[in-house]
Each structure stands twice: as C-alpha cells, then as structure tokens.
Design a protein around this motif. Structure first.
Motif, PDB file in Angstrom:
ATOM      1  N   VAL A 187       0.837  -1.203   0.000  1.00  0.00           N
ATOM      2  CA  VAL A 187       0.000   0.000   0.000  1.00  0.00           C
ATOM      3  C   VAL A 187       0.870   1.250   0.000  1.00  0.00           C
ATOM      4  CG1 VAL A 187      -1.673   1.327   1.357  1.00  0.00           C
ATOM      5  CG2 VAL A 187      -1.951  -1.150   1.123  1.00  0.00           C
ATOM      6  N   ALA A 188       1.947   1.237   0.806  1.00  0.00           N
ATOM      7  CA  ALA A 188       2.817   2.409   0.948  1.00  0.00           C
ATOM      8  C   ALA A 188       3.534   2.770  -0.342  1.00  0.00           C
ATOM      9  CB  ALA A 188       3.843   2.154   2.050  1.00  0.00           C
ATOM     10  N   PHE A 189       3.760   1.806  -1.229  1.00  0.00           N
ATOM     11  CA  PHE A 189       4.513   2.062  -2.460  1.00  0.00           C
ATOM     12  C   PHE A 189       3.618   2.129  -3.707  1.00  0.00           C
ATOM     13  CE2 PHE A 189       9.124   0.581  -1.348  1.00  0.00           C
ATOM     14  CZ  PHE A 189       9.244   1.666  -0.502  1.00  0.00           C
ATOM     15  N   LEU A 190       2.659   1.244  -3.812  1.00  0.00           N
ATOM     16  CA  LEU A 190       1.884   1.148  -5.054  1.00  0.00           C
ATOM     17  C   LEU A 190       0.844   2.256  -5.185  1.00  0.00           C
ATOM     18  CD1 LEU A 190       1.419  -2.727  -5.275  1.00  0.00           C
ATOM     19  CD2 LEU A 190       3.117  -1.287  -6.412  1.00  0.00           C
ATOM     20  N   VAL A 191       0.158   2.588  -4.108  1.00  0.00           N
ATOM     21  CA  VAL A 191      -0.843   3.661  -4.184  1.00  0.00           C
ATOM     22  C   VAL A 191      -0.185   5.013  -4.485  1.00  0.00           C
ATOM     23  CG1 VAL A 191      -2.647   4.908  -2.931  1.00  0.00           C
ATOM     24  CG2 VAL A 191      -2.469   2.414  -2.716  1.00  0.00           C
ATOM     25  N   PRO A 192       0.913   5.381  -3.800  1.00  0.00           N
ATOM     26  CA  PRO A 192       1.597   6.626  -4.182  1.00  0.00           C
ATOM     27  C   PRO A 192       2.101   6.636  -5.625  1.00  0.00           C
ATOM     28  CG  PRO A 192       2.279   5.966  -1.989  1.00  0.00           C
ATOM     29  CD  PRO A 192       1.465   4.836  -2.543  1.00  0.00           C
ATOM     30  N   SER A 193       2.535   5.467  -6.121  1.00  0.00           N
ATOM     31  CA  SER A 193       2.970   5.412  -7.526  1.00  0.00           C
ATOM     32  C   SER A 193       1.842   5.817  -8.453  1.00  0.00           C
ATOM     33  CB  SER A 193       3.450   3.995  -7.871  1.00  0.00           C
ATOM     34  OG  SER A 193       4.575   3.645  -7.113  1.00  0.00           O
ATOM     35  N   ALA A 194       0.649   5.290  -8.195  1.00  0.00           N
ATOM     36  CA  ALA A 194      -0.512   5.630  -9.024  1.00  0.00           C
ATOM     37  C   ALA A 194      -0.844   7.115  -8.908  1.00  0.00           C
ATOM     38  CB  ALA A 194      -1.705   4.778  -8.607  1.00  0.00           C
ATOM     39  N   CYS A 195      -0.733   7.665  -7.706  1.00  0.00           N
ATOM     40  CA  CYS A 195      -1.020   9.088  -7.511  1.00  0.00           C
ATOM     41  C   CYS A 195      -0.038   9.964  -8.284  1.00  0.00           C
ATOM     42  CB  CYS A 195      -0.968   9.429  -6.028  1.00  0.00           C
ATOM     43  SG  CYS A 195      -2.302   8.710  -5.036  1.00  0.00           S
ATOM     44  N   LEU A 196       1.237   9.591  -8.268  1.00  0.00           N
ATOM     45  CA  LEU A 196       2.238  10.397  -8.961  1.00  0.00           C
ATOM     46  C   LEU A 196       2.104  10.285 -10.480  1.00  0.00           C
ATOM     47  CD1 LEU A 196       5.413   9.838  -6.745  1.00  0.00           C
ATOM     48  CD2 LEU A 196       3.837  11.779  -6.752  1.00  0.00           C
ATOM     49  N   VAL A 197       1.720   9.100 -10.968  1.00  0.00           N
ATOM     50  CA  VAL A 197       1.473   8.962 -12.409  1.00  0.00           C
ATOM     51  C   VAL A 197       0.367   9.917 -12.836  1.00  0.00           C
ATOM     52  CG1 VAL A 197       0.556   7.412 -14.182  1.00  0.00           C
ATOM     53  CG2 VAL A 197       2.297   6.590 -12.592  1.00  0.00           C
ATOM     54  N   ALA A 198      -0.686  10.004 -12.033  1.00  0.00           N
ATOM     55  CA  ALA A 198      -1.794  10.910 -12.354  1.00  0.00           C
ATOM     56  C   ALA A 198      -1.350  12.372 -12.238  1.00  0.00           C
ATOM     57  CB  ALA A 198      -2.971  10.638 -11.427  1.00  0.00           C
ATOM     58  N   ALA A 199      -0.540  12.685 -11.207  1.00  0.00           N
ATOM     59  CA  ALA A 199      -0.102  14.073 -11.002  1.00  0.00           C
ATOM     60  C   ALA A 199       0.838  14.537 -12.105  1.00  0.00           C
ATOM     61  CB  ALA A 199       0.580  14.200  -9.649  1.00  0.00           C
ATOM     62  N   ALA A 200       1.515  13.606 -12.770  1.00  0.00           N
ATOM     63  CA  ALA A 200       2.477  13.962 -13.817  1.00  0.00           C
ATOM     64  C   ALA A 200       1.817  14.236 -15.163  1.00  0.00           C
ATOM     65  CB  ALA A 200       3.504  12.841 -13.971  1.00  0.00           C
TER      66      ALA A 200
END
Length: 451
Positions: A291-304
């Motif tokens: 959860v700590a790594f995969l959810v933030p990855s998805a958030c950053l992909v969207a933010a980029a």
C-alpha cells in the motif's frame, strides 16, 4: 530548510543545482553516522544516545546563520546536523524493541515515527512567519534552541521513569553487545529481548549475507528517495507551479504531513489488529508496504499528466505522501521482526542505503530540473520507478522471519576481503624489499673496506 532555502537562494543567487547541493549536504553527515550510530545505540542504549544526537544537531542548526556566507561553510554545518540526526532512527527503534511486545510494535513505531510529520507541520507553520517578520536566520536559531529545550525535557522524563519503573529504565540502558541476561518477568512484561547469547560485536557480515536484509536495504533506499526528494523540493515546486508566495507554498506543503499523521495512525493500529487475529506477520508487513509504495505510484502517475488542475495535483501529492506512511507498519517494523536484539544496528545499516537518496536524489532532482525544466521528469518519474521496484523487491525477496545472526558461519570473512588484504599488503612487501636492497648497498662499502 526546504522553506528557508527559497529566500536564501534568492539572497545568494543560487541556481537549483546549488540549492540542491546545499540541501543534500545534510545527508553527507547523515550517511557517515548510520553504522556508528547503530553500534553505539546497541552498546549504550537509545535512551543514552538520543539526547546526545539531538544536542549536536541543535547546536549545528543554530550555527547555520554564522556559516551561510559561503557554500562550503553552509554545507559543513548542514553535514553536522546530519551527523546528529543520524542517531535518532536507530535510537528510537532500539527503545521500542527493548520495551514494546511484538504484537504492539506496529502501533508504537507508527506513533514514534509519526512525530516526524508533527515536526514537519510545526516547522512549516513557524518558518514562513519567522522568515517574513524576522528574516530566514531566525528559523535556524529558534529551531536550534527548541532542540536543546527538548533535551532537557527528555532527561526529566527519563528521570521520572527511573523513579517509577526501574525495570523499564534498566532495559533501556542495557548493553546488548556484551551482557547475556536470562529472561525475567520484567523482560516479559516490557517486551524486552536482551535474553539469550549476546555477541561481543555487531554481526555486520551476517547482515550483509542475509537476502532479507539486502531486500530491506533496497526498500529503505526507495522509500527515502520518495520522501527526501519531496521534502526538499515540494515548497519550491508549489511556488513554481502554482505561482504562490512563500507563506502559501508552505501552507500547501502542510497537507502531506497532515495526511501522513492520519495514515500512520491507521496503519499501525490496523497492522497490530490483523496480527492479533492470527494473520501472519509477513503477510501484514508486505500488505502495508505494498500500500505504501503502489498507491503513491498511481497518484504520482496521475499528477504527472499535462494540463492537470493544480488543486488536483496538490490532492494527489498529498495522498501519495500520506499513504506512504504505511511503511511504518511494513519497512520500519521489519528490523525488529528479523532480530529485536540487533534491530537498531540493522536499521543503521539499512538507513545507510536509505541516506544515499538524500545525497544523490536531492541534488539529482535539481540537476534534472536545470536540464529539462520539467517537474515530472525531475521529481515524479524517478520516484515512480523506485517505488515500483521497491514494492517488488520487498514482496518477493523480503522476509519477516526471525534470523539468528549470531551463527559463527554467517560472520565468516567474505572472499573479496582476502583479495583486498593481499592488495593492501603488496605495497608493504615492495617497501620491505626496497629496504632490504638499500640495506645491502649501504653495507657494501664497509665489507669492501675490511677486505
């Protein structure tokens, strides 16, 4: 520093690359003291080591205005701050592993390390006000004085524990590297783990041979790449992309630590509840870290994504940094799962690899932004890569099963050590040969004269 760096860069005319270098200087000292700090914590106890570290970084922080006139001087003062702060993670982990039972550690670790978010919030609230009204220099003086005040408070707190609970106080200061203590009722009630054979030194080779520790080192590297680059560059990112002043940028940067406090409280409690219901510890740790790594990855992909609304970007970054606090129930509990006895020393080792992003990542982000002028390229894409690979390594190569690092065969020298020893001995052998030849030449005239 992430807030003060903005007016400092304007006053001294620093480019993003220089600003990144200054911010990364903290980690020069931070990485150097990880292994010694872990050893000292195991030897002296986190209770004794923690106040010394806090006092050191507080004095070094207060000295920043005196040394800020030159980049080398400022970098040296920031490195000294890093030397002091390097002790804190190992010391905190050591104290938790000594007195907190295994089924309560997720909550304890989340609570203790959640204090980092509280500190970020207080700093982001105070720094803009101090800078606006009194200048950036006052930030370092006030924060340094606050650290010294904390040392006095901590010593009073420990004195109270000695008076009210001598057993807990003894566990907090016991030398784990030279004393073997039989289990007692006090140990069981406080969750202490000093019982059993204790080695006279830290088994560093055994750590490095362990695939679980190797996986943990890379996971720690990936986790800290995310946090250190964001912590260093987020206020600058907000001022650049949202066209806001320093005060509003700092206020916006408050959102991620607020989300982190909420997420860390949920992560620790939920993890301990699952363990209490019989879910395997390894499954709980890997779920939390996923959860700590995969959810933030998805958030950053969207933010980029281009042309995304700034309010949505802020929300995504806030969610990413907040949810990453689930690492407190995964990564940061694994050291104690593997070996409560050596958890502080092991954290010193993994935090050494975790300090590398502070040196390389923070400066590299500034370099990438100088070169490409793109925040997604400089800040988001490298982080996404490390979060995804870190999740894979922790899940498939990591372990939470207890390891006996005191086995003699695990501390045998590595093969490369013999090669290094031979290389180091070669100059001595050559020098010895030269000395013998010179000695022979010096003796020849004497011999010829006698003849």
């Amino acid at each position: 520093m992430s807030v003060a760096i903005i007016p400092m860069a304007q006053e001294f005319g620093w480019s993003p690359s220089v600003a990144g270098l200054v911010q990364s200087a903290f980690f020069w000292g931070y990485i150097l003291c990880q292994l010694p700090g872990g050893y000292l914590t195991s030897k002296k106890g986190g209770r004794n080591v923690m106040p010394a570290g806090v006092a050191m970084w507080s004095v070094a922080t207060a000295a920043v205005p005196l040394l800020a006139g030159t980049v080398p001087g400022l970098c040296m003062s920031r490195a000294a701050v890093g030397l002091g702060e390097a002790i804190a993670p190992s010391a905190a982990t050591d104290m938790v592993s000594r007195i907190v039972p295994p089924n309560q550690r997720s909550t304890a670790v989340s609570f203790v390390f959640g204090g980092l978010h509280v500190g970020s919030i207080l700093g982001l609230l105070a720094a803009p006000y101090l800078i606006t009204h009194f200048g950036w220099e006052t930030v370092f003086v006030v924060f340094g004085a606050a650290g010294l005040a904390w040392v006095l408070w901590f010593e009073q707190l420990m004195a109270g524990i000695v008076a009210k609970d001598p057993a807990a106080a003894a566990l907090l200061t016991e030398d784990r590297l030279s004393v073997a203590v039989a289990p007692t009722a006090a140990d069981n009630s406080h969750g202490g783990h000093a019982a059993g054979p204790i080695a006279s030194s830290v088994p560093w080779r055994a750590f490095l041979r362990s695939r679980a520790v190797q996986a943990l080192m890379y996971t720690h590297f990936c986790n800290n790449w995310f946090h250190y680059t964001m912590l260093a560059w987020l206020p600058t990112y907000f001022t650049d992309t949202m066209s806001v002043d320093l005060m509003h940028a700092a206020q916006t940067a408050l959102l991620p630590p607020l989300a982190g406090i909420a997420a860390s409280s949920v992560a620790g409690t939920a993890a301990d509840a699952l363990i209490g219901k019989g879910v395997p510890v390894a499954a709980v740790r890997k779920l939390a870290q996923g959860v700590a790594f995969l959810v933030p990855s998805a958030c950053l992909v969207a933010a980029a994504q281009p042309d995304i609304d700034t309010s949505i970007t802020v929300g995504l970054i806030t969610a990413a940094l907040g949810i990453s606090s689930f690492s407190l129930a995964g990564l940061y509990c694994t050291h104690q799962d593997l070996s409560p006895k050596y958890s502080s020393a092991m954290l010193g080792l993994t935090n050494t690899s975790g300090a590398v992003p502070g040196i390389l990542g923070v400066a590299f982000t500034g370099y990438l932004y100088d070169k490409f002028g793109s925040w997604p390229v400089a800040l988001f894409y490298p982080t996404i890569f490390f979060l995804l690979t870190g999740a894979a390594v922790y899940t498939f190569l990591g372990s939470n099963d207890a390891v006996d690092f005191d086995k003699p065969e695990l501390s045998e020298p590595f093969g490369f050590e013999a090669s290094i020893t031979r290389v180091l001995h070669q100059p001595k052998q050559v020098l010895h040969g030269v000395q013998q030849k010179l000695g022979g030449l010096l003796r020849l005239p004497g011999k010829n004269k006698q003849q």
